[in-house]
Design an enzyme around this catalytic site. Sequence first.
Site, mmCIF file in Angstrom:
data_model
loop_
_atom_site.group_PDB
_atom_site.id
_atom_site.type_symbol
_atom_site.label_atom_id
_atom_site.label_comp_id
_atom_site.label_asym_id
_atom_site.label_seq_id
_atom_site.Cartn_x
_atom_site.Cartn_y
_atom_site.Cartn_z
ATOM 1 N N GLY A 61 -9.086 18.764 -15.907
ATOM 2 C CA GLY A 61 -8.168 18.960 -16.973
ATOM 3 C C GLY A 61 -7.214 17.875 -17.143
ATOM 4 N N GLN A 66 0.553 13.373 -18.821
ATOM 5 C CA GLN A 66 -0.089 12.723 -17.791
ATOM 6 C C GLN A 66 -0.505 11.191 -18.262
ATOM 7 O OE1 GLN A 66 -2.523 16.200 -16.537
ATOM 8 N NE2 GLN A 66 -2.151 15.150 -14.635
ATOM 9 N N CYS A 109 -4.348 17.258 -8.759
ATOM 10 C CA CYS A 109 -3.682 16.926 -9.706
ATOM 11 C C CYS A 109 -4.122 15.532 -9.798
ATOM 12 C CB CYS A 109 -2.283 17.121 -9.661
ATOM 13 S SG CYS A 109 -1.418 16.608 -11.307
ATOM 14 N N LEU A 110 -4.436 14.890 -11.066
ATOM 15 C CA LEU A 110 -4.778 13.592 -11.043
ATOM 16 C C LEU A 110 -3.302 12.634 -11.074
ATOM 17 C CD1 LEU A 110 -7.293 13.677 -14.225
ATOM 18 C CD2 LEU A 110 -7.766 13.372 -11.497
ATOM 19 N N HIS A 151 -2.102 25.489 -14.622
ATOM 20 C CA HIS A 151 -1.851 24.208 -13.957
ATOM 21 C C HIS A 151 -1.593 23.452 -15.087
ATOM 22 C CE1 HIS A 151 -2.533 20.696 -11.167
ATOM 23 N NE2 HIS A 151 -2.554 20.116 -12.238
ATOM 24 N N GLU A 152 -2.304 23.224 -16.042
ATOM 25 C CA GLU A 152 -2.063 22.044 -17.356
ATOM 26 C C GLU A 152 -0.920 22.587 -18.021
ATOM 27 O OE1 GLU A 152 -3.587 19.699 -16.982
ATOM 28 O OE2 GLU A 152 -4.970 20.218 -15.547
ATOM 29 N N HIS A 155 2.296 21.371 -16.765
ATOM 30 C CA HIS A 155 2.377 20.115 -17.139
ATOM 31 C C HIS A 155 3.617 19.809 -18.352
ATOM 32 C CE1 HIS A 155 0.416 17.651 -14.209
ATOM 33 N NE2 HIS A 155 -0.634 18.167 -14.250
#
Length: 188
Positions: A61, A66, A109-110, A151-152, A155
């Site tokens: 994702g 991000q 998480c990236l 999660h996304e 963000h």
Amino acid sequence: MRRLDGPGPASYLPAMAILPILTAPDPRLKAKSLPVDKVDGALRKLMDDMLETMYAAPGIGLAAIQVGVPKQVIVMDIAREGETPEPRYFINPKIVAASEEMKVAEEGCLSLPEQFADVERPARVTVEFLDYDGKARTIESDGLLAVCLQHEMDHLTGVLFVDHISKIKRDIILRKLTKARRLKAAAG
Ligand code: K1U
Ligand code: ZN
């Protein structure tokens, strides 16, 4: 647009790009993303680039913030290795229902590279959103899709998975990332 290879219509397709991913504690990750008012070619190019960036990372994702773009846009693909890729696009997503049942799952998480923690969230969520073509849709999710969607969507309001865990665990992870960033900078 730039030419990819020899002349012909296909050679004028815009190339996809891999974008740099912001990592914590970059303050831009705390920004609140704004709703998209028009799903046009420029937005689809952003989503294409985000998907390319997510696959390259690799991740399952990615939210636009991000890559430094404060718009309510998410790309996702939770297909496993060997399965047919299933890219998904969520524009202006809204949770319209959440289960009372909660579930704990490990998250990464990236923007918090190589850090993982157990996070508790509603087991199922229903989300309204616009798709790649700007069409209004509703999805009922559970399992990894529900975890990844929540999660996304966090963000988009500047929330990271570490904001759901204890301060002690959060500080350990953030200290590790600050140290890794210092070492990387020192290495040139
Ligand atoms: O940075 C992100 O928001 C993407 C993140 C999504 C996510 C993962 C796990 C639970 C919740 C949300 C990632 O993709 S982290 C990398 C990852 O999980 C993964 C990478 C390669 C293959 C499989 C998973
Ligand atoms: Zn993330």
